[in-house]
Design an enzyme around this catalytic site. Structure first.
Site, mmCIF file in Angstrom:
data_model
loop_
_atom_site.group_PDB
_atom_site.id
_atom_site.type_symbol
_atom_site.label_atom_id
_atom_site.label_comp_id
_atom_site.label_asym_id
_atom_site.label_seq_id
_atom_site.Cartn_x
_atom_site.Cartn_y
_atom_site.Cartn_z
ATOM 1 N N ASP A 24 57.743 -64.671 -8.592
ATOM 2 C CA ASP A 24 57.095 -65.058 -7.325
ATOM 3 C C ASP A 24 57.974 -64.956 -6.071
ATOM 4 O O ASP A 24 57.940 -65.842 -5.203
ATOM 5 C CB ASP A 24 56.542 -66.490 -7.429
ATOM 6 C CG ASP A 24 55.536 -66.667 -8.550
ATOM 7 O OD1 ASP A 24 55.254 -65.685 -9.262
ATOM 8 O OD2 ASP A 24 55.050 -67.793 -8.739
ATOM 9 N N LYS A 129 49.416 -63.756 -11.406
ATOM 10 C CA LYS A 129 49.124 -64.924 -12.255
ATOM 11 C C LYS A 129 48.473 -66.013 -11.407
ATOM 12 O O LYS A 129 48.910 -66.287 -10.297
ATOM 13 C CB LYS A 129 50.419 -65.434 -12.903
ATOM 14 C CG LYS A 129 51.477 -65.920 -11.915
ATOM 15 C CD LYS A 129 52.722 -66.357 -12.650
ATOM 16 C CE LYS A 129 53.804 -66.896 -11.757
ATOM 17 N NZ LYS A 129 53.458 -68.057 -10.940
ATOM 18 N N CYS A 162 57.389 -72.677 -10.806
ATOM 19 C CA CYS A 162 56.978 -71.505 -11.597
ATOM 20 C C CYS A 162 58.078 -70.952 -12.498
ATOM 21 O O CYS A 162 57.787 -70.407 -13.567
ATOM 22 C CB CYS A 162 56.413 -70.439 -10.679
ATOM 23 S SG CYS A 162 54.843 -70.969 -9.937
HETATM 24 C C1 C5J Z 1 55.978 -71.308 -7.366
HETATM 25 C C2 C5J Z 1 54.834 -73.069 -6.197
HETATM 26 N N1 C5J Z 1 56.021 -69.988 -7.417
HETATM 27 N N2 C5J Z 1 55.953 -73.732 -5.950
HETATM 28 N N3 C5J Z 1 54.859 -71.862 -6.813
HETATM 29 O O1 C5J Z 1 56.892 -71.990 -7.779
HETATM 30 O O2 C5J Z 1 53.768 -73.536 -5.862
#
Ligand code: C5J
Length: 221
Positions: A24, A129, A162
């Site tokens: 991400d 995702k 994540c």
């Molecule tokens: C991730 C989030 N990618 N913090 N998402 O960690 O909402």
């Protein structure tokens, strides 16, 4: 096997069965005007992970080892976004709302793209995702089986959300997981530190952590 000086003890990886999973590294989590900032976070912390993640990508590309990028995204009609996720709290912008980088966390919008410093190159896998964990509602399991990998190296954001969720999912599926310490970040430095501690506690209950230099030295010898 390649042996990496890691915590809580040496991480051994099979060079023919190792993939990098970059979680991400999207504009929506890293740049002004995205979801991370809409949630009230100090996004400046994210900057620290960019160069180390770029370096890791370079190392894997030099080796020709598989690279997988993930993006936390939703369909434009939000059919894969549970109302509980969209409606939680009182962010400045909710998932699907329009901000300066387009609709927040929506597939195909500029904010959902991976930042240019970590952008995928031809031949690399990109997984969209809808959840925190990259195995949930995706083809990741099948893709990893296809690569025949057993060892996963992790980078990306955010450490305690994540990245950790995906490492735990991978650990439950029998993968040996290593997160590179400088190549992951949280909006909360204390959460990053606690997550790295949690991962390697109890004899590596979730996996291993190592500094980037230890990884680089081991694989480039
Ligand atoms: C991730 C989030 N990618 N913090 N998402 O960690 O909402």
């Amino acid at each position: 096997m390649i042996r990496i000086d890691a915590a809580p003890f040496t991480f051994s990886l099979d060079p023919s069965a190792t993939a990098l999973v970059v979680i991400d590294m999207q504009r929506d989590f890293i740049e002004p005007g995205g979801f991370g900032e809409a949630l009230g976070n100090d996004i400046s912390h994210m900057q620290r992970a960019i160069a180390p993640t770029g370096k890791l990508l370079q190392l894997f590309r030099q080796k020709g080892w598989p690279v997988i990028h993930t993006r936390e995204t939703h369909a434009p009609d939000l059919s894969d976004c549970p109302p509980a996720k969209r409606e939680r709290g009182s962010p400045a912008l909710r998932i699907g709302d329009t901000g300066p980088m387009g609709r927040i966390l929506i597939r195909g919008e500029p904010g959902a793209e991976i930042i240019s410093d970590c952008a995928p190159v031809a031949g690399e896998t990109v997984i969209d995702k809808p959840g925190k964990g990259a195995f949930y509602a995706t083809e990741l399991g099948k893709i990893l089986e296809g690569f025949g990998v057993k060892h996963l190296v992790f980078a990306g954001v955010t450490t305690e959300v994540c990245v950790q969720t995906t490492m735990r999912e991978a650990n439950d599926r029998g993968y040996e997981c290593l997160v590179i310490e400088e190549a992951t970040e949280s909006y909360f430095p204390e959460f990053k530190a606690a997550t790295l501690d949690m991962i390697r506690a109890q004899g590596g209950i979730v996996g291993w952590t190592a500094p980037l230099a230890n990884f680089e030295n081991a694989i480039t010898q």
